[in-house]
Design an enzyme around this catalytic site. Structure first.
Site, short mmCIF file in Angstrom:
data_model
loop_
_atom_site.label_atom_id
_atom_site.label_comp_id
_atom_site.label_asym_id
_atom_site.label_seq_id
_atom_site.Cartn_x
_atom_site.Cartn_y
_atom_site.Cartn_z
N ASP A 119 -2.49 2.43 -8.86
CA ASP A 119 -2.85 1.15 -8.26
C ASP A 119 -1.57 0.54 -7.68
O ASP A 119 -0.70 0.07 -8.41
CB ASP A 119 -3.46 0.23 -9.32
CG ASP A 119 -4.05 -1.04 -8.71
OD1 ASP A 119 -3.35 -1.68 -7.89
OD2 ASP A 119 -5.19 -1.38 -9.05
N ILE A 120 -1.46 0.55 -6.35
CA ILE A 120 -0.23 0.10 -5.70
C ILE A 120 0.03 -1.38 -5.99
O ILE A 120 1.15 -1.78 -6.35
CB ILE A 120 -0.28 0.35 -4.18
CG1 ILE A 120 -0.41 1.84 -3.89
CG2 ILE A 120 0.98 -0.22 -3.51
CD1 ILE A 120 -0.52 2.18 -2.42
N ASN B 132 -11.99 5.73 4.16
CA ASN B 132 -12.88 4.58 4.16
C ASN B 132 -12.99 4.01 5.57
O ASN B 132 -12.44 4.58 6.52
CB ASN B 132 -12.39 3.52 3.17
CG ASN B 132 -10.94 3.14 3.45
OD1 ASN B 132 -10.61 2.59 4.49
ND2 ASN B 132 -10.06 3.46 2.50
#
Length: 404
Positions: A305-306, A209
């Protein structure tokens, strides 16, 4: 409050020099030993005698005017300073500082000092906004130079806008904060995630990203300044690694999750500012995928999902998440903070100019499970980081510290 402190006050050529005289007076009244260096241009606006009278010391202007044979003046001033303040700072002096030019007494002293440096710019609104000036300030900021932003209003040139020297009272507050720093995070262990993760497709290609890491790195540096022991778990980033901080480089989201969980139990505060990939390749190739057909289908599977994982496992930890959104930001933020069991969530709309990926500034809104906590205007990421960490420290203190 400044008793026993030596402050070198650098005065450069601009109409705002008259405010520097008021600043010099306030510093002396606060107990500081003030040593003034003026550029030749500054001496055309305000007589050196003014600063000599206010500081009770000779004013340095000429590099070669060595009055004390036992020392080299600019080195002596550089070594003796607890803080160097440049006010007003012209675009010219800021450029010299950024590029290491030392062609007068002030720029030579600035290049020689190891003391903290506080710069108070003052110039025409268009000069202040010029890309060369903003880039020079960015470079200096990355090197650890402190800035106090100019005010907005009527300028001497007739324009109205941002560029007038901050008031002496504001500069005094910044000086006191630098020389007498509060350490609200002393003794705390802070873990910060930053940068963008990369998910390999093959040995030469990956999914990622636009994250630059600037916000997370600014938070890590600010936490260290506020007294914390800091660990920075970082993906790819476009900024220099902060000094004095434990840095753990990672590539993928799974790598980041493992690095964070390995250190999670010992943390008091976790700030998850990294932009992690939500999906990864289901079957990454160990060899470069050759170009064959007109189309290629890539199967992706969801990453853990951290933030949610940490929220479910937290005991004493204070957890702060970040959310980069493009629409319905508040709705998404409130959903995330409740679902992921964060203590605070920092929202920024990456479509707004001056916010989001790659910029040196940010515009954020902070939420807790009850709703809006604070909405910050456009600020440098450094200032956003400091304000966020002060808020975290206040929340920790209110609930009884890290052992609550």
């Amino acid at each position: 409050m400044l008793q026993g402190k030596t402050i070198v006050l650098g005065v450069t050529g601009g109409i705002a020099c008259y405010k520097a005289a008021a600043l010099c007076s306030k510093l002396a009244q606060a107990g500081a030993d003030v040593r003034v260096i003026m550029t030749e241009s500054a001496a055309k606006f305000v007589a050196p005698l003014t600063f000599q009278t206010l500081s009770r010391h000779d004013v340095a202007i000429d590099t070669f005017d060595e009055r004390d044979a036992s020392v080299v003046s600019h080195i002596h001033l550089a070594d003796s300073a607890d803080l160097v303040v440049v006010a007003p700072a012209t675009a010219n002096m800021i450029a010299k500082m950024a590029h290491g030019i030392a062609d007068d007494m002030l720029s030579t002293t600035l290049l020689a000092t190891e003391a903290p440096v506080l710069v108070a710019p003052a110039m025409n609104v268009h000069m202040y906004a010029h890309p060369a000036v903003t880039d020079n300030m960015r470079v200096l900021g990355e090197r650890g130079v402190h800035f106090i932003e100019p005010g907005e209003g009527q300028l001497a040139c007739g324009y109205v806008g941002k560029g007038r020297l901050a008031e002496p009272e504001e500069i005094m507050v910044a000086i006191n904060r630098l020389l007498n720093p509060a350490l609200p995070l002393a003794g705390k262990r802070v873990l910060v995630t930053a940068g963008g993760t990369m998910e390999r497709i093959d040995p030469v290609r990956y999914i990622t990203n636009d994250s630059s890491g600037k916000m997370g790195y600014a938070i890590a540096e600010a936490a260290k300044r506020l007294g914390a022991q800091v660990t920075l778990v970082t993906g790819k980033a476009s900024v220099a690694v902060p000094a004095g901080i434990e840095v753990v480089p990672v590539d993928s989201t799974m790598d980041m999750l493992e690095a964070v969980l390995d250190r999670f139990d010992d943390c008091d505060i976790v700030i998850k500012a990294a932009a992690v990939a939500d999906y990864r390749a289901a079957r990454p190739s160990d060899k470069k995928i050759k170009k064959k057909d007109e189309r290629m289908t890539l199967e992706l599977i969801k990453n853990p999902d951290i933030l949610q994982t940490l929220g479910e496992r937290k005991t004493k930890q204070f957890i702060v998440g970040f959310a980069a959104e493009t629409d319905n930001g508040e709705l998404h933020a409130m959903d995330k903070i409740r679902r992921k069991k964060s203590d605070l969530l920092v929202l920024n709309d990456v479509t707004v100019p001056g916010a989001g990926f790659g910029t040196d500034t940010n515009i954020v809104t902070v939420f807790d499970e009850s709703g809006l906590v604070v909405a910050l205007p456009q600020l440098s990421k450094r200032e956003v980081a400091e304000r966020l960490l002060v808020l975290i420290a206040e929340r920790l203190k209110a609930r009884g510290g890290s052992d609550a």
